[in-house]
Design a protein around this motif. Structure first.
Motif, PDB file in Angstrom:
ATOM      1  N   ASN A 181       0.820  -1.209   0.000  1.00 40.43           N
ATOM      2  CA  ASN A 181       0.000   0.000   0.000  1.00 40.43           C
ATOM      3  C   ASN A 181       0.860   1.269   0.000  1.00 40.43           C
ATOM      4  N   VAL A 182       2.027   1.216   0.630  1.00 36.05           N
ATOM      5  CA  VAL A 182       2.952   2.348   0.569  1.00 36.05           C
ATOM      6  C   VAL A 182       3.424   2.554  -0.863  1.00 36.05           C
ATOM      7  N   LEU A 183       3.814   1.473  -1.518  1.00 37.20           N
ATOM      8  CA  LEU A 183       4.298   1.576  -2.891  1.00 37.20           C
ATOM      9  C   LEU A 183       3.203   2.052  -3.835  1.00 37.20           C
ATOM     10  N   SER A 184       1.968   1.661  -3.546  1.00 38.51           N
ATOM     11  CA  SER A 184       0.838   2.036  -4.403  1.00 38.51           C
ATOM     12  C   SER A 184       0.337   3.444  -4.138  1.00 38.51           C
ATOM     13  N   GLY A 185       0.801   4.076  -3.059  1.00 38.10           N
ATOM     14  CA  GLY A 185       0.348   5.418  -2.735  1.00 38.10           C
ATOM     15  C   GLY A 185      -0.903   5.462  -1.893  1.00 38.10           C
ATOM     16  N   ILE A 186      -1.296   4.332  -1.325  1.00 40.52           N
ATOM     17  CA  ILE A 186      -2.478   4.284  -0.458  1.00 40.52           C
ATOM     18  C   ILE A 186      -2.127   4.709   0.958  1.00 40.52           C
ATOM     19  N   VAL A 187      -0.928   4.342   1.403  1.00 39.33           N
ATOM     20  CA  VAL A 187      -0.444   4.671   2.743  1.00 39.33           C
ATOM     21  C   VAL A 187       0.825   5.502   2.611  1.00 39.33           C
ATOM     22  N   SER A 188       0.934   6.563   3.400  1.00 37.73           N
ATOM     23  CA  SER A 188       2.146   7.395   3.423  1.00 37.73           C
ATOM     24  C   SER A 188       3.021   6.980   4.593  1.00 37.73           C
ATOM     25  N   PRO A 189       4.309   6.762   4.374  1.00 33.96           N
ATOM     26  CA  PRO A 189       5.182   6.358   5.485  1.00 33.96           C
ATOM     27  C   PRO A 189       5.417   7.502   6.467  1.00 33.96           C
ATOM     28  N   ASN A 190       5.603   7.157   7.729  1.00 32.92           N
ATOM     29  CA  ASN A 190       5.971   8.147   8.731  1.00 32.92           C
ATOM     30  C   ASN A 190       7.427   8.554   8.603  1.00 32.92           C
ATOM     31  N   GLU A 191       8.257   7.600   8.174  1.00 30.54           N
ATOM     32  CA  GLU A 191       9.683   7.860   7.982  1.00 30.54           C
ATOM     33  C   GLU A 191      10.153   7.108   6.752  1.00 30.54           C
ATOM     34  N   GLY A 192      11.269   7.556   6.193  1.00 35.47           N
ATOM     35  CA  GLY A 192      11.850   6.884   5.041  1.00 35.47           C
ATOM     36  C   GLY A 192      11.295   7.396   3.728  1.00 35.47           C
ATOM     37  N   THR A 193      11.844   6.876   2.640  1.00 36.77           N
ATOM     38  CA  THR A 193      11.454   7.334   1.305  1.00 36.77           C
ATOM     39  C   THR A 193      11.248   6.149   0.354  1.00 36.77           C
ATOM     40  N   GLY A 234       3.700  12.072  -2.031  1.00 33.17           N
ATOM     41  CA  GLY A 234       2.294  12.360  -2.250  1.00 33.17           C
ATOM     42  C   GLY A 234       1.687  11.660  -3.441  1.00 33.17           C
ATOM     43  N   HIS A 235       2.323  10.594  -3.950  1.00 25.09           N
ATOM     44  CA  HIS A 235       1.733   9.890  -5.088  1.00 25.09           C
ATOM     45  C   HIS A 235       0.531   9.078  -4.622  1.00 25.09           C
ATOM     46  N   ARG A 236      -0.398   8.862  -5.548  1.00 26.48           N
ATOM     47  CA  ARG A 236      -1.616   8.112  -5.269  1.00 26.48           C
ATOM     48  C   ARG A 236      -1.779   7.013  -6.318  1.00 26.48           C
ATOM     49  N   PRO A 237      -2.660   6.048  -6.071  1.00 32.12           N
ATOM     50  CA  PRO A 237      -2.803   4.937  -7.028  1.00 32.12           C
ATOM     51  C   PRO A 237      -3.031   5.385  -8.468  1.00 32.12           C
ATOM     52  N   HIS A 238      -3.783   6.467  -8.668  1.00 34.33           N
ATOM     53  CA  HIS A 238      -4.062   6.888 -10.044  1.00 34.33           C
ATOM     54  C   HIS A 238      -2.847   7.519 -10.719  1.00 34.33           C
ATOM     55  N   HIS A 239      -1.779   7.775  -9.974  1.00 34.81           N
ATOM     56  CA  HIS A 239      -0.553   8.290 -10.577  1.00 34.81           C
ATOM     57  C   HIS A 239       0.331   7.184 -11.138  1.00 34.81           C
ATOM     58  N   LEU A 240       0.090   5.924 -10.734  1.00 36.33           N
ATOM     59  CA  LEU A 240       1.011   4.843 -11.061  1.00 36.33           C
ATOM     60  C   LEU A 240       1.155   4.632 -12.564  1.00 36.33           C
ATOM     61  N   ILE A 295       4.098   2.227 -13.715  1.00 38.44           N
ATOM     62  CA  ILE A 295       4.004   1.181 -12.698  1.00 38.44           C
ATOM     63  C   ILE A 295       2.604   0.584 -12.792  1.00 38.44           C
ATOM     64  N   ALA A 296       2.523  -0.728 -12.877  1.00 44.57           N
ATOM     65  CA  ALA A 296       1.230  -1.412 -12.919  1.00 44.57           C
ATOM     66  C   ALA A 296       1.123  -2.333 -11.712  1.00 44.57           C
ATOM     67  N   ARG A 297      -0.101  -2.660 -11.322  1.00 43.69           N
ATOM     68  CA  ARG A 297      -0.303  -3.536 -10.169  1.00 43.69           C
ATOM     69  C   ARG A 297      -1.529  -4.403 -10.389  1.00 43.69           C
ATOM     70  N   THR A 298      -1.491  -5.561  -9.785  1.00 41.75           N
ATOM     71  CA  THR A 298      -2.688  -6.389  -9.680  1.00 41.75           C
ATOM     72  C   THR A 298      -2.986  -6.571  -8.203  1.00 41.75           C
TER      73      THR A 298
END
Length: 264
Positions: free
Chosen positions: A53-65, A75-81, A86-89
């Motif tokens: 979910n972090v990679l997909s932009g659903i969850v933002s990490p508290n620390e790290g990049t 600030g990326h979101r799923p619709h930016h992928l 980047i594609a996902r299933t």
């Protein structure tokens, strides 16, 4: 500085996620390079879904990049992928129940469209040429996964294995550079898992892959590198042979499930 073929496509550096007092991920690090398949495994509750979910932009990490081709994603979101290539299933497939299979796959090609997707699908405007081009591309993707015969059927009419191949066709139709696969083997027969493994190995020729999966035989067979999570922390990272031989992995995960089990 532009990335090179040797640079990671995606890099996770020190990602930590907290939900209230719960630490779901702690200082997680991994990278995915072009032409490689990286497996992400761990017992239920290990943090795999949170990282996905972090990679997909659903969850933002508290620390790290999280970095894409050397540039931090903020600030990326799923619709930016799709525009990032980047594609996902997803486990739930997310196919549109009232839309024929072919149109489901065309939705995945939105990045390549020269017109608005809504206009193209409703036939409004002078977009016939663009529509024809994308339909041909979508049919080619369905043919690649052996489900072209279902092009005009609704997804719910298909068996689960065929629906998953449609989801793969939709993910790959826009020619991504990175594919995120979330438990693609769940619910598949042994023969379908074998065919899935062949597809994943072939993906190396055109993209990097992150595979989140419980089916250990599949992971060990197709992955170049495996990262093991337990209680939100990376406890091992290495080749399949190294992971098999790691006693911490055996204790945390591999020894807790039957060999070849594809269950939860």
């Amino acid at each position: 500085m532009p990335s090179t073929a040797l640079d990671p496509l995606l890099a996770v550096d020190g990602v930590t996620v907290r939900f209230g007092g719960l630490v779901a991920l702690s200082d997680v690090r991994l990278s995915i390079s072009p032409g490689t398949v990286v497996g992400l495994i761990g017992p239920n509750g290990a943090g795999k879904t949170t990282l996905f979910n972090v990679l997909s932009g659903i969850v933002s990490p508290n620390e790290g990049t999280v970095s894409w081709k050397g540039s931090p994603l903020r600030g990326h979101r799923p619709h930016h992928l799709a525009n990032l290539r980047i594609a996902r299933t997803l486990q739930g497939l997310n196919l549109f129940a009232n839309m024929p299979v072919l149109d489901n796959v065309i939705v995945g090609a939105d990045r390549l469209s020269k017109v608005g997707m809504a206009s193209m699908l409703t036939g409004l405007g002078r977009f016939q040429r663009d529509e024809r081009r994308l339909r041909q591309r979508a049919m080619k993707a369905l043919e690649e996964f052996g489900v072209a015969e279902f092009a005009h059927a609704l997804p719910g009419m298909l068996p689960l294995g065929a629906q998953k191949r449609v989801a793969l066709a939709r993910a790959l139709v826009a020619d991504p550079e990175l594919l995120l696969l979330d438990e693609p083997a769940s619910g598949l027969s042994a023969e379908e898992v074998r065919e899935l493994g062949e597809h994943i190995r072939s993906f190396r020729e055109r993209m990097g892959v992150l595979l989140v999966e419980h089916h250990m035989d599949l992971v060990m067979e197709v992955c170049d590198h495996i990262v093991v999570l337990n209680f939100g922390e990376v406890i091992a990272s290495g080749t399949p042979d190294e992971i098999r031989a790691d006693p911490a992995v055996t204790e945390a995960y591999l020894g807790a499930s039957a060999e070849g089990d594809n269950g939860e």
